[in-house]
Design a protein around this motif. Structure first.
Motif, PDB file in Angstrom:
ATOM      1  N   VAL A  50      31.190  45.807  50.069  1.00  0.00           N
ATOM      2  CA  VAL A  50      31.227  46.192  51.475  1.00  0.00           C
ATOM      3  C   VAL A  50      30.096  47.159  51.801  1.00  0.00           C
ATOM      4  O   VAL A  50      29.453  47.066  52.855  1.00  0.00           O
ATOM      5  CB  VAL A  50      32.595  46.815  51.827  1.00  0.00           C
ATOM      6  CG1 VAL A  50      32.592  47.347  53.257  1.00  0.00           C
ATOM      7  CG2 VAL A  50      33.707  45.790  51.649  1.00  0.00           C
ATOM      8  N   GLY A  51      29.822  48.097  50.894  1.00  0.00           N
ATOM      9  CA  GLY A  51      28.766  49.076  51.147  1.00  0.00           C
ATOM     10  C   GLY A  51      27.411  48.432  51.331  1.00  0.00           C
ATOM     11  O   GLY A  51      26.647  48.798  52.234  1.00  0.00           O
ATOM     12  N   GLU A  52      27.095  47.466  50.484  1.00  0.00           N
ATOM     13  CA  GLU A  52      25.809  46.778  50.602  1.00  0.00           C
ATOM     14  C   GLU A  52      25.736  45.989  51.905  1.00  0.00           C
ATOM     15  O   GLU A  52      24.685  45.947  52.567  1.00  0.00           O
ATOM     16  CB  GLU A  52      25.607  45.859  49.404  1.00  0.00           C
ATOM     17  CG  GLU A  52      25.383  46.599  48.089  1.00  0.00           C
ATOM     18  CD  GLU A  52      25.151  45.647  46.931  1.00  0.00           C
ATOM     19  OE1 GLU A  52      25.257  44.411  47.155  1.00  0.00           O
ATOM     20  OE2 GLU A  52      24.867  46.130  45.819  1.00  0.00           O
ATOM     21  N   THR A  59      36.749  61.923  47.120  1.00  0.00           N
ATOM     22  CA  THR A  59      38.180  61.844  46.825  1.00  0.00           C
ATOM     23  C   THR A  59      38.867  60.635  47.450  1.00  0.00           C
ATOM     24  O   THR A  59      40.040  60.387  47.176  1.00  0.00           O
ATOM     25  CB  THR A  59      38.882  63.120  47.329  1.00  0.00           C
ATOM     26  OG1 THR A  59      38.645  63.261  48.736  1.00  0.00           O
ATOM     27  CG2 THR A  59      38.335  64.352  46.609  1.00  0.00           C
ATOM     28  N   ASN A  60      38.145  59.900  48.290  1.00  0.00           N
ATOM     29  CA  ASN A  60      38.757  58.747  48.953  1.00  0.00           C
ATOM     30  C   ASN A  60      38.727  57.537  48.023  1.00  0.00           C
ATOM     31  O   ASN A  60      37.658  57.057  47.638  1.00  0.00           O
ATOM     32  CB  ASN A  60      38.013  58.422  50.252  1.00  0.00           C
ATOM     33  CG  ASN A  60      38.675  57.283  51.011  1.00  0.00           C
ATOM     34  OD1 ASN A  60      39.894  57.199  51.041  1.00  0.00           O
ATOM     35  ND2 ASN A  60      37.879  56.422  51.614  1.00  0.00           N
ATOM     36  N   VAL A  61      39.885  57.055  47.644  1.00  0.00           N
ATOM     37  CA  VAL A  61      39.992  55.901  46.749  1.00  0.00           C
ATOM     38  C   VAL A  61      40.368  54.673  47.576  1.00  0.00           C
ATOM     39  O   VAL A  61      41.389  54.669  48.273  1.00  0.00           O
ATOM     40  CB  VAL A  61      41.051  56.141  45.656  1.00  0.00           C
ATOM     41  CG1 VAL A  61      41.186  54.911  44.767  1.00  0.00           C
ATOM     42  CG2 VAL A  61      40.687  57.367  44.829  1.00  0.00           C
ATOM     43  N   VAL A  62      39.529  53.647  47.512  1.00  0.00           N
ATOM     44  CA  VAL A  62      39.785  52.397  48.232  1.00  0.00           C
ATOM     45  C   VAL A  62      40.444  51.419  47.268  1.00  0.00           C
ATOM     46  O   VAL A  62      39.839  51.011  46.267  1.00  0.00           O
ATOM     47  CB  VAL A  62      38.481  51.796  48.793  1.00  0.00           C
ATOM     48  CG1 VAL A  62      38.766  50.480  49.517  1.00  0.00           C
ATOM     49  CG2 VAL A  62      37.802  52.789  49.730  1.00  0.00           C
ATOM     50  N   GLU A  63      41.688  51.074  47.553  1.00  0.00           N
ATOM     51  CA  GLU A  63      42.406  50.136  46.698  1.00  0.00           C
ATOM     52  C   GLU A  63      41.828  48.733  46.862  1.00  0.00           C
ATOM     53  O   GLU A  63      41.204  48.405  47.873  1.00  0.00           O
ATOM     54  CB  GLU A  63      43.894  50.140  47.058  1.00  0.00           C
ATOM     55  CG  GLU A  63      44.570  51.498  46.928  1.00  0.00           C
ATOM     56  CD  GLU A  63      44.666  51.964  45.483  1.00  0.00           C
ATOM     57  OE1 GLU A  63      44.476  51.119  44.577  1.00  0.00           O
ATOM     58  OE2 GLU A  63      44.925  53.162  45.264  1.00  0.00           O
ATOM     59  N   GLU A  64      42.051  47.902  45.854  1.00  0.00           N
ATOM     60  CA  GLU A  64      41.466  46.562  45.860  1.00  0.00           C
ATOM     61  C   GLU A  64      41.943  45.734  47.050  1.00  0.00           C
ATOM     62  O   GLU A  64      41.161  45.001  47.662  1.00  0.00           O
ATOM     63  CB  GLU A  64      41.800  45.844  44.551  1.00  0.00           C
ATOM     64  CG  GLU A  64      41.216  44.444  44.438  1.00  0.00           C
ATOM     65  CD  GLU A  64      39.704  44.404  44.640  1.00  0.00           C
ATOM     66  OE1 GLU A  64      39.201  43.410  45.202  1.00  0.00           O
ATOM     67  OE2 GLU A  64      39.028  45.384  44.236  1.00  0.00           O
ATOM     68  N   HIS A  65      43.219  45.875  47.406  1.00  0.00           N
ATOM     69  CA  HIS A  65      43.703  45.084  48.545  1.00  0.00           C
ATOM     70  C   HIS A  65      43.040  45.538  49.850  1.00  0.00           C
ATOM     71  O   HIS A  65      42.820  44.734  50.760  1.00  0.00           O
ATOM     72  CB  HIS A  65      45.228  45.173  48.653  1.00  0.00           C
ATOM     73  CG  HIS A  65      45.736  46.525  49.077  1.00  0.00           C
ATOM     74  ND1 HIS A  65      45.940  47.554  48.189  1.00  0.00           N
ATOM     75  CD2 HIS A  65      46.060  47.008  50.314  1.00  0.00           C
ATOM     76  CE1 HIS A  65      46.391  48.615  48.836  1.00  0.00           C
ATOM     77  NE2 HIS A  65      46.465  48.321  50.128  1.00  0.00           N
ATOM     78  N   GLU A  66      42.700  46.824  49.941  1.00  0.00           N
ATOM     79  CA  GLU A  66      41.987  47.317  51.118  1.00  0.00           C
ATOM     80  C   GLU A  66      40.562  46.774  51.148  1.00  0.00           C
ATOM     81  O   GLU A  66      40.035  46.421  52.218  1.00  0.00           O
ATOM     82  CB  GLU A  66      41.969  48.849  51.121  1.00  0.00           C
ATOM     83  CG  GLU A  66      43.345  49.484  51.252  1.00  0.00           C
ATOM     84  CD  GLU A  66      43.292  50.994  51.112  1.00  0.00           C
ATOM     85  OE1 GLU A  66      43.868  51.689  51.969  1.00  0.00           O
ATOM     86  OE2 GLU A  66      42.658  51.478  50.153  1.00  0.00           O
ATOM     87  N   ALA A  67      39.931  46.716  49.980  1.00  0.00           N
ATOM     88  CA  ALA A  67      38.572  46.172  49.908  1.00  0.00           C
ATOM     89  C   ALA A  67      38.566  44.691  50.274  1.00  0.00           C
ATOM     90  O   ALA A  67      37.658  44.216  50.978  1.00  0.00           O
ATOM     91  CB  ALA A  67      38.005  46.383  48.506  1.00  0.00           C
ATOM     92  N   ARG A  68      39.569  43.959  49.812  1.00  0.00           N
ATOM     93  CA  ARG A  68      39.646  42.530  50.155  1.00  0.00           C
ATOM     94  C   ARG A  68      39.801  42.344  51.658  1.00  0.00           C
ATOM     95  O   ARG A  68      39.151  41.490  52.271  1.00  0.00           O
ATOM     96  CB  ARG A  68      40.816  41.873  49.417  1.00  0.00           C
ATOM     97  CG  ARG A  68      40.557  41.593  47.950  1.00  0.00           C
ATOM     98  CD  ARG A  68      41.558  40.577  47.415  1.00  0.00           C
ATOM     99  NE  ARG A  68      42.925  41.065  47.548  1.00  0.00           N
ATOM    100  CZ  ARG A  68      43.573  41.756  46.610  1.00  0.00           C
ATOM    101  NH1 ARG A  68      42.959  42.036  45.460  1.00  0.00           N
ATOM    102  NH2 ARG A  68      44.814  42.163  46.799  1.00  0.00           N
ATOM    103  N   ALA A  69      40.665  43.173  52.262  1.00  0.00           N
ATOM    104  CA  ALA A  69      40.882  43.073  53.707  1.00  0.00           C
ATOM    105  C   ALA A  69      39.601  43.390  54.474  1.00  0.00           C
ATOM    106  O   ALA A  69      39.288  42.743  55.486  1.00  0.00           O
ATOM    107  CB  ALA A  69      42.007  44.015  54.127  1.00  0.00           C
ATOM    108  N   ALA A  70      38.836  44.377  53.996  1.00  0.00           N
ATOM    109  CA  ALA A  70      37.579  44.729  54.661  1.00  0.00           C
ATOM    110  C   ALA A  70      36.572  43.592  54.552  1.00  0.00           C
ATOM    111  O   ALA A  70      35.855  43.289  55.517  1.00  0.00           O
ATOM    112  CB  ALA A  70      37.010  46.004  54.041  1.00  0.00           C
ATOM    113  N   ARG A  71      36.509  42.947  53.388  1.00  0.00           N
ATOM    114  CA  ARG A  71      35.579  41.823  53.233  1.00  0.00           C
ATOM    115  C   ARG A  71      35.958  40.670  54.153  1.00  0.00           C
ATOM    116  O   ARG A  71      35.092  40.027  54.761  1.00  0.00           O
ATOM    117  CB  ARG A  71      35.555  41.368  51.768  1.00  0.00           C
ATOM    118  CG  ARG A  71      34.779  42.290  50.846  1.00  0.00           C
ATOM    119  CD  ARG A  71      34.525  41.653  49.497  1.00  0.00           C
ATOM    120  NE  ARG A  71      35.734  41.569  48.703  1.00  0.00           N
ATOM    121  CZ  ARG A  71      36.125  42.494  47.823  1.00  0.00           C
ATOM    122  NH1 ARG A  71      35.380  43.573  47.639  1.00  0.00           N
ATOM    123  NH2 ARG A  71      37.238  42.341  47.134  1.00  0.00           N
ATOM    124  N   VAL A  72      37.260  40.413  54.264  1.00  0.00           N
ATOM    125  CA  VAL A  72      37.713  39.336  55.145  1.00  0.00           C
ATOM    126  C   VAL A  72      37.357  39.639  56.597  1.00  0.00           C
ATOM    127  O   VAL A  72      36.859  38.782  57.337  1.00  0.00           O
ATOM    128  CB  VAL A  72      39.238  39.119  54.991  1.00  0.00           C
ATOM    129  CG1 VAL A  72      39.758  38.176  56.083  1.00  0.00           C
ATOM    130  CG2 VAL A  72      39.558  38.557  53.616  1.00  0.00           C
TER     131      VAL A  72
END
Length: 229
Positions: A57-59, A34-47
């Motif tokens: 990020v998972g890989e 049920t946890n949805v990761v928004e694109e801006h959150e994914a970008r911040a995690a990659r940075v």
């Protein structure tokens, strides 16, 4: 086909199960993501991890923390073996319950075929006849007639307002109080009478207009006057 190891399925929608027993549900562990990761959150995690913009990020986490993740999983396996069974949390038990209820064939039939009516009673065999007709329409050649015990256990759970024990007529036929069959339910009833499943009851009433019978609320009342709607 029998599998000797657990099988992992990922899906956006839960599969449909036509098993009339509890076997499938007893063997399933449903985990809702049920946890949805928004694109801006994914970008911040990659940075924050110094990853390229097109990476996952998972890989990256698996590549960096693979040994730790494996050890964590092995610790869980040790606990499972020591316990001898899975111990799912409340969220998983609730997801399993919804999976079972959403695939409940009796519930699906009742939603179309049965209505609450305190002044009506319906023969048990007429109800089973209608259910068998619904099964034939939904499942075709795969439809199988249910036994009364299995069927009425479900009806009792799904219709707490109905008196499943009801009354018994002079000829031994038993009735359920507090329900009436809808026009769709009567159509299923008629269809099954014309072309019954193997070992499936053809019902009790001889005419469609006799299926829904008047009930005056008195225990042991055997009046067969049909209800007027």
């Amino acid at each position: 086909m029998n599998f000797e190891i657990p099988v992992l399925l990922t899906t956006k929608a839960m599969p449909r199960a036509r098993d009339s027993s509890e076997a499938i549900y007893n063997r399933c562990i449903v985990i809702e993501m049920t946890n949805v990761v928004e694109e801006h959150e994914a970008r911040a995690a990659r940075v924050s991890l110094g990853l390229p913009a097109d990476s996952l990020v998972g890989e990256a986490m698996a590549a960096m923390e693979g040994p730790g993740i494996l050890n964590w999983a092995m610790d869980g396996l040790d606990r499972l073996r020591a316990r001898g069974r899975y111990d799912p949390p409340a969220s998983v038990r609730e997801a399993n319950r919804r999976f079972r209820d959403d695939n409940n064939t009796v519930a699906a039939w009742m939603s179309a075929a049965v209505e609450k009516d305190p002044c009506c009673k319906v023969s048990r065999n007429d109800l089973r006849c209608s259910f068998n007709g619904w099964q034939r329409e939904e499942m075709g050649a795969e439809a199988r007639a249910w036994g009364g015990r299995q069927f009425f256990l479900q009806v009792r759970r799904l219709a707490p307002y109905a008196n499943v024990d009801g009354s018994q007529a002079d000829d031994g036929e038993r009735f359920i109080w507090g329900v009436r069959m809808t026009s769709a339910g009567l159509r299923f009833w008629e269809d099954h009478r014309l072309e019954p499943l193997s070992n499936g009851t053809k019902g009790y009433s001889s005419r469609e207009q006799d299926v829904n019978r008047y009930h005056d609320g008195v225990s042991g009342s055997e009046t067969s006057r049909r209800t007027e709607f």
